[in-house]
Design an enzyme around this catalytic site. Structure first.
Site, PDB file in Angstrom:
ATOM      1  N   ASP A 310     -31.637  22.371  79.954  1.00  0.00           N
ATOM      2  CA  ASP A 310     -30.367  22.002  79.332  1.00  0.00           C
ATOM      3  C   ASP A 310     -29.743  23.305  78.820  1.00  0.00           C
ATOM      4  OD1 ASP A 310     -28.352  20.403  78.103  1.00  0.00           O
ATOM      5  OD2 ASP A 310     -29.399  20.652  76.205  1.00  0.00           O
ATOM      6  N   ARG A 345     -16.567  13.516  61.407  1.00  0.00           N
ATOM      7  CA  ARG A 345     -17.348  13.891  60.217  1.00  0.00           C
ATOM      8  C   ARG A 345     -18.685  13.170  60.093  1.00  0.00           C
ATOM      9  NH1 ARG A 345     -13.484  11.697  55.393  1.00  0.00           N
ATOM     10  NH2 ARG A 345     -12.871   9.707  56.321  1.00  0.00           N
TER      11      ARG A 345
END
Length: 614
Positions: A310, A345
């Protein structure tokens, strides 16, 4: 006296055999040979019963091992009156079983020790008061006080104060690490010198220390029974042993000649060489902060020919920061970054956290969000101040039929697109540093015989290629969802395949690969639980170390087995002459066992010297 009692308690069969040998020896010295023969013969006969039962069970399961040689040697020894030879063989077998049992007990002891050191208590700050509660009762978002010398009870982030932290029990990093406001703390690490206030990121059950306990439990639970590598050689070895033994019996007409050959063909070197090498190799890996869950995982790792990586958090540091905010169509930086941060958030994604951090740095107000919806692998959407906002990949905007000028469609950096009320409002570009050890890790993998290395990432192609170019990778597959990563490794011809990742989205491919390797020090629990190998340090070079240890371990395991086979074959030919008694052959086999054991122990690393891989 207590030590002797504990020995007999844990290793009953071996204890009985040793006691019988002592009693038989005393009776022989006292000239009570008949009594000595009865004690030795009965003990050898009874000891062979579990071995025969195990052979029956193996045959039912379609397995054919070398235990039949040991059983034949013991039965023939008792039948022909060579009781001491039979007891020596029984001693070898029970001693080998005791070695494996000892290793299993050591593994259980390590888990118990981890549990004893687990954080038990936390100082919860609530309503202006500090309350002591169990660490298991701490909730995400709680504020905790941590005093000098105390364990960090759960994974948390510092919101007030600074200190030095000892993470050696978790990551292997021996030097204290300075921590300040905004830095993450791992549960189980030790606060050394400052009073700090922290905010909980995860509950105790999901925190780093509990993850380590789960991993060690998993590894210790799978270490025994060990991979029977010797079974690959068992049938031809057994056939050769019987051919030689029966041939000398037929030619000489003396049954004792059959026994003389069989006692030196007993398979203890074959049975001991592989498991001891595997124990040693897994122990060596653990010293490097590498937990290999099973013996079969170690074996597969030794045979790997392709390694996939990855990108974010694996080849790169994994802590992206906002580099640029490009505004379009008259939108301001505050509108673009503020709207994006409002949506992101509550996300744990590294890019989302970078956006929120940049908004806080600019002191932008974050607004309430309605209708928040995550498009897995693409981005998020929701209403901010009654405006429809999209934040994510280019493909998310394309799905919503939002036009994006061509010059923004192939940027060489990781980019989040922000659309407001159906119009492209801006782009947020990120920067993420390449791990300093990435290039050398790939070089070590190639030197270890890896034929194919590739990058499979969910990032855009331009960004992925920019990283790949720095480390010399040519095979890059970008814009991959978790399902695309599975497809990417399924099409690889050079197997077996190992895949290295650290995030939740890597869990499926880590499970599907022949060997899943998770960077678990600060990676996700899902990745660690899905993987076969977990690297507890934040160090990519340990991937190469894991591969080198696996290859070295299985080289030594095979070498030990072959040493046992060739020495046994040589002894069979020597004892086929009929010039040596069976007891001498049994004693020589003990020496062969010791030689094989010492050779297998080399998988633990150099003795008395610093390990070159550390």
């Amino acid at each position: 006296m207590k030590k002797i009692f504990n020995f007999f308690k844990h290793y009953k069969q071996l204890g009985i055999v040793i006691l019988a040998i002592i009693v038989g020896g005393v009776l022989s010295i006292l000239k009570l040979q008949l009594a000595a023969n009865i004690v030795l013969g009965l003990t050898a006969g009874i000891s062979v019963i579990p071995l025969l039962w195990g052979m029956v069970q193996d045959v039912r399961d379609g397995k054919y091992g070398v235990d039949i040689l040991a059983a034949t040697a013991i039965i023939a020894s008792v039948a022909l009156g060579e009781y001491w030879a039979g007891m020596v063989i029984v001693l070898m077998l029970t001693g080998g079983e005791a070695l494996e049992d000892y290793a299993e007990r050591r593994a259980k002891t390590e888990v118990d020790a981890l549990l004893k050191r687990a954080p038990k208590q936390a100082h919860l700050q609530k309503g202006g008061k500090t309350i002591d509660i169990l660490a298991s009762k701490v909730q995400v978002g709680d504020k905790l006080l941590v005093k000098p010398g105390e364990l960090i009870p759960v994974d948390a982030i510092i919101i007030d104060g600074q200190s030095s932290v000892d993470e050696s029990s978790l990551t292997g990093e021996s030097l204290p690490i300075d921590k300040k406001v905004g830095d993450e703390l791992l549960s189980g690490s030790v606060n050394l010198n400052g009073v700090i206030t922290v905010k909980t990121l995860r509950q105790a059950a999901d925190s780093q220390y509990e993850l380590i306990i789960k991993l060690v439990r998993s590894a210790s639970g799978n270490q025994s029974p060990f991979v029977r590598l010797a079974d690959r050689y068992s049938i031809p070895f057994t056939l050769v042993a019987y051919i030689i033994a029966i041939s000398v019996w037929v030619v000489s007409g003396d049954a004792i000649r059959f026994l003389e050959v069989i006692v030196v063909a007993t398979p203890c070197p074959l049975l001991l060489g592989a498991p001891i090498a595997l124990i040693s190799g897994m122990s060596r890996a653990a010293k490097h902060g590498i937990i290999i869950k099973t013996g079969s995982s170690l074996e597969k790792l030794a045979e790997v020919r392709t390694v996939g990586f990855d990108k974010t958090g694996t080849l790169t540091v994994g802590k992206p920061t906002v580099d640029k905010v490009l505004t379009i169509s008259g939108f301001s930086r505050q509108q673009v970054l503020g709207a994006a941060a409002s949506l992101e958030r509550d996300s744990n994604h590294s890019l989302a956290q970078a956006i929120v951090e940049a908004a806080h740095k600019d002191k932008f107000k974050l607004n309430k969000v309605r209708g928040l919806h995550e498009e897995a692998g693409y981005g998020v959407r929701g209403q901010v101040e009654r405006k429809e906002v999209l934040v994510g990949k280019l493909s998310l905007l394309e799905q919503a039929d939002i036009a994006v000028p061509k010059q923004y469609q192939s940027l060489a950096s990781t980019t989040a697109f922000v659309a407001i009320d159906g119009e492209l409002a801006g782009l947020i570009e990120f920067t993420d540093e390449l791990r300093p050890e990435a290039k050398s890790t790939l070089s070590r993998l190639k030197a270890a015989g890896i034929k194919h290395i590739l990058m499979v990432t969910g990032d855009n192609l331009a960004s992925a290629q920019a990283i790949a170019q720095k480390i010399g990778l040519t095979d890059v597959q970008a814009n991959c969802l978790p399902s695309d990563k599975l497809s990417a490794i399924e099409g690889i011809t050079y197997g077996p395949i190992a895949f290295v990742g650290d995030g939740v989205n890597d869990a499926p491919v880590l499970t599907a690969a022949d060997v899943g390797i998770a960077l678990g020090a600060r990676g996700s629990a899902a990745a660690s639980e899905s993987a076969d190998v977990v690297i507890m340090l934040d160090d990519l070079s340990r991937v190469a170390s894991a591969l080198q240890i696996a290859k070295r371990t299985f080289f030594i395991a095979k070498q030990s087995i072959l040493i046992g086979i060739f020495i046994s074959l040589g002894l069979m030919l020597i004892f086929a002459t009929g010039k040596f008694k069976p007891i001498y052959g049994a004693a020589l086999q003990e020496i062969v066992d010791v030689a094989v054991i010492f050779n297998a122990l080399r998988a633990h690393g150099p003795f008395g010297k610093k390990d070159p891989l550390l």
